[in-house]
Scaffold this active site. Structure first.
Site, PDB file in Angstrom:
ATOM      1  N   HIS A  33       0.857  -1.193   0.000  1.00  0.00           N
ATOM      2  CA  HIS A  33       0.000   0.000   0.000  1.00  0.00           C
ATOM      3  C   HIS A  33       0.891   1.240   0.000  1.00  0.00           C
ATOM      4  O   HIS A  33       2.118   1.140  -0.086  1.00  0.00           O
ATOM      5  CB  HIS A  33      -0.985  -0.032   1.173  1.00  0.00           C
ATOM      6  CG  HIS A  33      -0.352  -0.131   2.532  1.00  0.00           C
ATOM      7  ND1 HIS A  33       0.380   0.884   3.091  1.00  0.00           N
ATOM      8  CD2 HIS A  33      -0.316  -1.144   3.432  1.00  0.00           C
ATOM      9  CE1 HIS A  33       0.807   0.527   4.277  1.00  0.00           C
ATOM     10  NE2 HIS A  33       0.412  -0.722   4.514  1.00  0.00           N
ATOM     11  N   HIS A  69       4.174   1.529   2.100  1.00  0.00           N
ATOM     12  CA  HIS A  69       5.406   0.904   1.595  1.00  0.00           C
ATOM     13  C   HIS A  69       6.014   1.763   0.492  1.00  0.00           C
ATOM     14  O   HIS A  69       7.232   1.954   0.436  1.00  0.00           O
ATOM     15  CB  HIS A  69       5.120  -0.503   1.063  1.00  0.00           C
ATOM     16  CG  HIS A  69       4.460  -1.387   2.067  1.00  0.00           C
ATOM     17  ND1 HIS A  69       3.150  -1.770   1.967  1.00  0.00           N
ATOM     18  CD2 HIS A  69       4.921  -1.916   3.221  1.00  0.00           C
ATOM     19  CE1 HIS A  69       2.836  -2.520   3.008  1.00  0.00           C
ATOM     20  NE2 HIS A  69       3.887  -2.627   3.787  1.00  0.00           N
ATOM     21  N   CYS A 113       3.038 -11.698  19.058  1.00  0.00           N
ATOM     22  CA  CYS A 113       2.067 -11.136  18.104  1.00  0.00           C
ATOM     23  C   CYS A 113       2.531 -11.513  16.710  1.00  0.00           C
ATOM     24  O   CYS A 113       3.611 -11.076  16.269  1.00  0.00           O
ATOM     25  CB  CYS A 113       1.968  -9.622  18.232  1.00  0.00           C
ATOM     26  SG  CYS A 113       0.987  -8.914  16.870  1.00  0.00           S
ATOM     27  N   CYS A 170       3.083  -8.547  14.235  1.00  0.00           N
ATOM     28  CA  CYS A 170       4.396  -7.883  14.371  1.00  0.00           C
ATOM     29  C   CYS A 170       5.532  -8.876  14.215  1.00  0.00           C
ATOM     30  O   CYS A 170       6.684  -8.477  14.124  1.00  0.00           O
ATOM     31  CB  CYS A 170       4.563  -7.257  15.746  1.00  0.00           C
ATOM     32  SG  CYS A 170       3.382  -6.014  16.187  1.00  0.00           S
ATOM     33  N   CYS A 196      -1.941  -6.007  21.601  1.00  0.00           N
ATOM     34  CA  CYS A 196      -0.733  -5.568  20.900  1.00  0.00           C
ATOM     35  C   CYS A 196      -0.810  -4.070  20.616  1.00  0.00           C
ATOM     36  O   CYS A 196      -1.803  -3.598  20.066  1.00  0.00           O
ATOM     37  CB  CYS A 196      -0.603  -6.339  19.582  1.00  0.00           C
ATOM     38  SG  CYS A 196       0.557  -5.561  18.446  1.00  0.00           S
ATOM     39  N   HIS A 220      -1.257  -3.619  16.675  1.00  0.00           N
ATOM     40  CA  HIS A 220      -2.380  -4.212  15.945  1.00  0.00           C
ATOM     41  C   HIS A 220      -3.691  -4.229  16.713  1.00  0.00           C
ATOM     42  O   HIS A 220      -4.734  -4.503  16.133  1.00  0.00           O
ATOM     43  CB  HIS A 220      -2.033  -5.651  15.519  1.00  0.00           C
ATOM     44  CG  HIS A 220      -0.942  -5.715  14.497  1.00  0.00           C
ATOM     45  ND1 HIS A 220       0.392  -5.776  14.830  1.00  0.00           N
ATOM     46  CD2 HIS A 220      -1.000  -5.683  13.144  1.00  0.00           C
ATOM     47  CE1 HIS A 220       1.116  -5.795  13.727  1.00  0.00           C
ATOM     48  NE2 HIS A 220       0.307  -5.731  12.697  1.00  0.00           N
ATOM     49  N   LYS A 248      -3.161   4.663  11.641  1.00  0.00           N
ATOM     50  CA  LYS A 248      -2.052   4.220  10.788  1.00  0.00           C
ATOM     51  C   LYS A 248      -2.604   3.398   9.623  1.00  0.00           C
ATOM     52  O   LYS A 248      -3.407   2.488   9.830  1.00  0.00           O
ATOM     53  CB  LYS A 248      -1.083   3.362  11.600  1.00  0.00           C
ATOM     54  CG  LYS A 248       0.101   2.896  10.768  1.00  0.00           C
ATOM     55  CD  LYS A 248       0.964   1.865  11.488  1.00  0.00           C
ATOM     56  CE  LYS A 248       2.067   1.388  10.564  1.00  0.00           C
ATOM     57  NZ  LYS A 248       2.660   0.121  10.997  1.00  0.00           N
ATOM     58  N   LYS A 281      -2.325  -2.903   6.430  1.00  0.00           N
ATOM     59  CA  LYS A 281      -3.019  -4.003   5.788  1.00  0.00           C
ATOM     60  C   LYS A 281      -4.030  -4.609   6.740  1.00  0.00           C
ATOM     61  O   LYS A 281      -5.134  -4.954   6.350  1.00  0.00           O
ATOM     62  CB  LYS A 281      -2.006  -5.077   5.379  1.00  0.00           C
ATOM     63  CG  LYS A 281      -1.061  -4.608   4.296  1.00  0.00           C
ATOM     64  CD  LYS A 281       0.110  -5.562   4.079  1.00  0.00           C
ATOM     65  CE  LYS A 281       1.274  -5.251   4.993  1.00  0.00           C
ATOM     66  NZ  LYS A 281       2.576  -5.736   4.484  1.00  0.00           N
TER      67      LYS A 281
END
Ligand code: ME8
Length: 504
Positions: free
Chosen positions: A17, A20, A125, A128, A142, A145, A294, A297
């Site tokens: 996305h 990146h 996690c 991560c 987490c 996430h 943030k 994905k």
């Protein structure tokens, strides 16, 4: 000196996305800029393919891990190509050469007495690919996430990270600019000062990874495997050549703050253990956010870089992400904002200026740069802007560098309005003044194109061709007055055609 620049290697658990694309663009701007300054740059990007996160995505897609990785790594590779990233190599951690190198690397850590076997019992996690303690979590979830980590109990090989506190502290004391910006340096140092725990170097309950050479029932923990890419790549990027002596250590490693601890604490300790020099500098940026969350994905709030490129062109994407979000901070992004910046700054401020200038030089001077020196006030402004852009870039202030460049763009726009060449052209007594005005515009655009060449390479090249200075884009060319008299200007169509509505 070598200038080895790296991006993180991205997980292939899903398609890329805009987040990146952002890091790759920033690192590419940097690589291009350093090349403009005459440096010997080696620029690396790639994909991180092992571990449970990728294995699970593969299983969900009904493919073997390798088939799945081939597929998604292909998308990341074409993203780098579509971004016109000038990476010298694209590493995949499933490359056999990387895998062998990782095994040799951990053997060196073991030979240094830093690896031992023990039972790991704790939280993990998978999002991560990271081990957490209760203290790391927010209400048991987490911090990245918002999901509940799994409880793991398995025999692992451990890396004695706890033995490196003193050496890491000494590194930070010696190099106050080891991590930029300073807030991230302080954050990394706080981790170290908080006391370091040993970390798992292997996993016994998963299969998709590099086997531990002395215990092939286990695989090397994906983060250990991944970090080593920066070193392994140099040994096989060029067949039959080992570039390590030429390029090691990395001069700049670009990454976002989510993976600071891995790069700023664990990675230098691993290098010290295996007997390698540590990187010169880590450049940490913030998050692209969507409505303050943030972009990720797992949340699914992603902007598609391919969609932006297909609608507005690559340079618009490169420009947008670096201009709209202050590099280093977090910032909200949207297709509407891409649209506005495209139309206002690229199409209006810059594109129109180029079209008008080339049209006037064509009409009044047969398309050849007149014999004149640039207007003194514009020249002084360009000299000052050039110096400021260089200073900002030296501090990795990419957004400030673009803002300073835009002052020059706006100044040239004001200059056209004030001088009104179309009026001067009507007065034969004003021919010399018209020469100065047109030369100032052409030469000013040339300087701006050189300042922008690392950021928007395709448009910058078109501008250089438009003003008749095609080949000259080295950094010394930011000096005003270098456009040869008689340089032929031409433009085939608008650089940034107007677009009516944002996509999606
Ligand atoms: O962490 N804003 O891979 P990853 C800004 N494989 N940058 C973002 C972003 C966002 N919203 N989302 C992603 C991994 N990034 C590991 C790295 S390195 C040895 C291994 C960028 O696919 C940013 O550079 O989760 C971030 O650090 C990286 O993608 C994380 O990519």
């Amino acid at each position: 000196m070598s200038s080895y620049v790296t991006t993180p290697i991205y997980y292939v658990n899903a398609n890329p996305h805009l987040g990146h694309a952002y890091t790759t663009i920033a690192a590419d701007v940097w690589a291009r800029h350093r090349r403009q300054r005459g440096e010997d740059v080696f620029f690396l990007t790639g994909t991180d393919e092992h571990g449970s996160k990728v294995a699970r995505s593969a299983a969900a897609a009904g493919l073997s891990p390798k088939e799945f990785c081939d597929l998604i790594a292909g998308v990341f590779r074409s993203l780098a190509a579509d971004l016109h990233a000038t990476n010298d190599f694209f590493i995949r951690t499933s490359d056999p050469e990387h895998e062998v190198f990782v095994q040799r690397f951990v053997e060196r850590m073991k030979a240094a007495g830093d690896v031992y076997e023990a039972l790991y019992a704790g939280l993990y996690c998978t999002g991560c690919e990271a081990f957490y303690t209760e203290d790391d979590l927010n209400d048991g979830l987490c911090p990245q996430h918002g999901t509940r980590p799994e409880w793991l109990e398995e025999r692992n090989w451990f890396f004695r990270l706890s033995a490196y506190g003193e050496r890491l502290r000494a590194l930070y004391a010696e190099r106050p600019d080891y991590v930029l910006p300073r807030t991230r340096y302080n954050e990394a140092l706080a981790f170290i000062d908080g006391g370091l725990q040993d970390i798992s170097l292997s996993r016994s309950s998963i299969e998709w990874g590099v086997p531990v050479p002395w215990d092939p029932d286990q695989v090397i923990y994906v983060w250990i495997d991944a970090l080593i890419n920066y070193a392994s790549a140099l040994t096989y990027a060029r067949p039959g050549e080992d570039l390590t002596a030429q390029h090691w250590p990395p001069r700049w490693q670009v990454l976002a703050k989510d993976i600071l601890k891995f790069h700023a604490v664990i990675w230098p300790a691993m290098l010290m253990s295996a007997g390698y020099a540590v990187p010169e500098q880590l450049l940490i940026h913030g998050y692209l956010t969507v409505r303050d969350a943030k972009m990720s994905k797992s949340v699914g709030n992603v902007l598609d870089p391919f969609l932006v490129i297909n609608t507005y062109g690559l340079d618009a994407l490169r420009f947008y992400v670096l201009k709209d979000v202050r590099f280093g901070s977090d910032g909200d992004v949207s297709y509407e904002r891409v649209h506005d910046r495209y139309n206002h700054e690229l199409a209006n401020d810059l594109g129109n200026l180029v079209s008008r200038t080339v049209a006037m030089v064509g009409r009044y001077r047969s398309g050849a740069a007149p014999a004149a020196a640039p207007d003194a006030a514009v020249r002084d402004l360009l000299v000052a802007v050039g110096a400021r852009v260089a200073d900002h870039l030296d501090r990795f202030e990419l957004t400030e560098a673009l803002e300073a460049t835009w002052e020059a763009v706006r100044a040239l726009n004001r200059f056209v309005e004030e001088r009104a060449p179309w009026k001067l052209a009507k007065d034969p007594a004003a021919a010399a003044e018209l020469d100065v005005a047109l030369y100032t515009l052409l030469d000013g655009l040339r300087v701006i194109a050189v300042l922008l060449a690392a950021f928007i390479p395709d448009a910058a090249r078109s501008i250089l061709i438009a003003v008749g200075a095609e080949t000259a884009s080295g950094w010394e060319e930011i000096a005003p007055g270098r456009l040869p008299v008689g340089a032929a200007s031409r433009l085939d169509g608008p650089l940034f055609p107007r677009i009516d509505a944002p996509p999606a």
